[in-house]
Design an enzyme around this catalytic site. Sequence first.
Site, PDB file in Angstrom:
ATOM      1  N   ASP A  24      -3.208  -0.664   6.672  1.00  0.00           N
ATOM      2  CA  ASP A  24      -4.055  -1.027   5.543  1.00  0.00           C
ATOM      3  C   ASP A  24      -3.594  -2.332   4.896  1.00  0.00           C
ATOM      4  O   ASP A  24      -4.421  -3.122   4.427  1.00  0.00           O
ATOM      5  CB  ASP A  24      -4.057   0.096   4.509  1.00  0.00           C
ATOM      6  CG  ASP A  24      -4.960   1.263   4.917  1.00  0.00           C
ATOM      7  OD1 ASP A  24      -5.613   1.160   5.971  1.00  0.00           O
ATOM      8  OD2 ASP A  24      -5.013   2.254   4.177  1.00  0.00           O
ATOM      9  N   GLU A  83       0.925   5.589   0.582  1.00  0.00           N
ATOM     10  CA  GLU A  83       0.294   6.851   0.944  1.00  0.00           C
ATOM     11  C   GLU A  83       1.018   7.925   0.135  1.00  0.00           C
ATOM     12  O   GLU A  83       2.239   7.864  -0.041  1.00  0.00           O
ATOM     13  CB  GLU A  83       0.399   7.132   2.437  1.00  0.00           C
ATOM     14  CG  GLU A  83      -0.309   6.108   3.321  1.00  0.00           C
ATOM     15  CD  GLU A  83      -1.802   6.035   3.102  1.00  0.00           C
ATOM     16  OE1 GLU A  83      -2.392   7.060   2.679  1.00  0.00           O
ATOM     17  OE2 GLU A  83      -2.386   4.961   3.344  1.00  0.00           O
ATOM     18  N   HIS A  99      -5.718   4.008   6.807  1.00  0.00           N
ATOM     19  CA  HIS A  99      -5.072   5.059   6.022  1.00  0.00           C
ATOM     20  C   HIS A  99      -3.618   5.293   6.409  1.00  0.00           C
ATOM     21  O   HIS A  99      -3.012   6.275   5.974  1.00  0.00           O
ATOM     22  CB  HIS A  99      -5.861   6.378   6.076  1.00  0.00           C
ATOM     23  CG  HIS A  99      -7.255   6.253   5.534  1.00  0.00           C
ATOM     24  ND1 HIS A  99      -7.517   5.905   4.235  1.00  0.00           N
ATOM     25  CD2 HIS A  99      -8.459   6.393   6.143  1.00  0.00           C
ATOM     26  CE1 HIS A  99      -8.825   5.851   4.055  1.00  0.00           C
ATOM     27  NE2 HIS A  99      -9.415   6.137   5.194  1.00  0.00           N
ATOM     28  N   ASP A 120       0.849  -1.184   0.000  1.00  0.00           N
ATOM     29  CA  ASP A 120       0.000   0.000   0.000  1.00  0.00           C
ATOM     30  C   ASP A 120       0.887   1.237   0.000  1.00  0.00           C
ATOM     31  O   ASP A 120       1.967   1.246   0.600  1.00  0.00           O
ATOM     32  CB  ASP A 120      -0.921   0.009   1.222  1.00  0.00           C
ATOM     33  CG  ASP A 120      -1.879   1.193   1.204  1.00  0.00           C
ATOM     34  OD1 ASP A 120      -2.682   1.286   0.261  1.00  0.00           O
ATOM     35  OD2 ASP A 120      -1.813   2.032   2.119  1.00  0.00           O
TER      36      ASP A 120
END
Length: 227
Positions: free
Chosen positions: A165, A22, A160, A20
């Site tokens: 996540d 960000e 988040h 994942d």
Amino acid sequence: MSNQRGKQLNKYVPDYVLYDLETTGISANYDEVIEISAVKVRGGKIIDEFSTLVNPGRTIPYGASAVNHIYDEMVADAPEFEEVLPLFLAFIGNDILVGHNIASFDMKFLYRDFEKYMGVVLPNDFVDTLRLAKIVFPDWKHRRLGDLANYYGISTVGAHRALTDCKMNQKVFELLGKELSGAGTMDVRQNVKICPKCGMMMVKRKGKFGEFWGCKGFPDCRYTENI
């Protein structure tokens, strides 16, 4: 490495790396990665983790920080993505990559930055759990990771942030895999039972003769089952 990008797979695999990102925003043309995390999975079980903040070389917009709670001071001493990518590549090896909405978001950042900073094409095949959710739940209006986690009874505390996540989505992916294999609706959904008539969740209710399963679609759907 191959000179071709990997292809998207619409199936469950037991061995993979789920990752994942960000970022500072939603554009793979203008925005930068500020965190990358991944979990390595063998036989459906996490065996290793990778996670680091990334210095994007620019101010993180307020809107992004409001979502992921990553702020400028947190990434001030973090490595730049150019330094992180070789480490991430060593971690993933030739594994299939898995993530939520990665086909239209995360993979674009990886493709861009692997080619920009390392001069290589990322050849790993990948599975998008959003795509699998569309196959398993075609009637749902939204299939966000949080929606799937809530449906399966998985905690969304700390959502988040990339590593949180990843761990959440790893559980979701395993359960989606059971859905795709035709496993029963009980146990797969962690003690959630699904109405075979309308597809909505069923809940335990108390009646004159004790507890029973009742469809949450009541009164439109009056399906019940004995416990």
